[in-house]
Design an enzyme around this catalytic site. Structure first.
Site, PDB file in Angstrom:
ATOM      1  N   CYS A  88      -6.612 -87.849   4.079  1.00  0.00           N
ATOM      2  CA  CYS A  88      -7.884 -87.368   3.549  1.00  0.00           C
ATOM      3  C   CYS A  88      -8.920 -87.365   4.675  1.00  0.00           C
ATOM      4  CB  CYS A  88      -8.327 -88.282   2.410  1.00  0.00           C
ATOM      5  SG  CYS A  88      -9.967 -87.894   1.754  1.00  0.00           S
TER       6      CYS A  88
ATOM      7  N   CYS B 199       4.138 -82.588   0.916  1.00  0.00           N
ATOM      8  CA  CYS B 199       4.856 -83.553   0.083  1.00  0.00           C
ATOM      9  C   CYS B 199       3.916 -84.754  -0.099  1.00  0.00           C
ATOM     10  CB  CYS B 199       6.138 -83.936   0.811  1.00  0.00           C
ATOM     11  SG  CYS B 199       7.269 -84.929  -0.126  1.00  0.00           S
TER      12      CYS B 199
ATOM     13  N   CYS C  77      -8.570 -86.965  -4.019  1.00  0.00           N
ATOM     14  CA  CYS C  77      -8.184 -88.225  -3.386  1.00  0.00           C
ATOM     15  C   CYS C  77      -8.502 -89.370  -4.340  1.00  0.00           C
ATOM     16  CB  CYS C  77      -8.950 -88.403  -2.078  1.00  0.00           C
ATOM     17  SG  CYS C  77      -8.598 -89.967  -1.239  1.00  0.00           S
TER      18      CYS C  77
ATOM     19  N   CYS D 200     -11.890 -90.197   3.826  1.00  0.00           N
ATOM     20  CA  CYS D 200     -11.668 -91.651   3.871  1.00  0.00           C
ATOM     21  C   CYS D 200     -10.411 -92.052   4.635  1.00  0.00           C
ATOM     22  CB  CYS D 200     -11.619 -92.218   2.457  1.00  0.00           C
ATOM     23  SG  CYS D 200     -10.155 -91.728   1.528  1.00  0.00           S
TER      24      CYS D 200
END
EC number: 1.8.4.12
Length: 174
Positions: free
Chosen positions: A138, A161, A82, A141
């Protein structure tokens, strides 16, 4: 549409926000760690930390232009993290060319069969365009990463995607 709805019914749903979450790696080149609490910054702090495009995609649920992402054609071996919090999300071993214009993965890092409880992602129903899609965020976060569709390759049948700008690639160490 019926295929999408059938696929959505069989998926694990969200964990309660704020609970401790595992983000364990799996074996070779393990980059996972136990995430103890959710990362939460103010809008102003995210704007300072991220580029304008990263902020737009990850914090405002935007989408980068197709075929524009820096990781679309990346073939290096490693882990995609991330961009906001550095949680490991996708292994290059599960990346494939879908022809859609965005990096595509067949499963999230840490997936065991159909169990995504040890991954760094969550799925959320997205009806923003008038038709149901499954958003991928994520776990650590809550950054918007992209979407997952039930039209991927075997054995998972999934196509994650993902926006390149939401990712940070870390090559495997030799």
């Amino acid at each position: 549409m019926a295929r999408l709805l059938r696929a959505l019914r069989g998926l694990p749903w969200l964990e309660a926000p704020g609970r401790a979450r595992g983000c364990a790696g799996s074996g070779r080149g393990d980059t996972g760690s136990l995430i103890k609490s959710k990362l939460s910054l103010s809008k102003a702090d995210w704007q300072k930390k991220l580029t304008p495009e990263q902020f737009y995609v990850t914090r405002e649920k935007g989408t980068e232009a197709p075929f524009s992402g820096m990781y679309l054609k990346n073939k290096e071996t490693g882990m995609y993290h991330c961009v906001c919090c550095d949680s490991p999300l996708f292994s290059s071993e599960k990346k494939y060319c879908s022809g859609t214009g965005w990096p595509s993965f067949s499963e999230a890092h840490g997936t065991k069969g159909s169990d995504e409880s040890h991954t760094g992602i969550l799925r959320r129903l997205d009806t923003s365009l008038g038709c149901p899609r499954m958003e991928v965020v994520c776990k650590q976060c809550e950054a918007h990463l992209g979407h997952v569709f039930p039209d991927g390759p075997d054995p998972t049948g999934q196509r994650f995607c993902i926006n390149s700008v939401a990712l940070k690639f870390k090559p495997s160490k030799p």
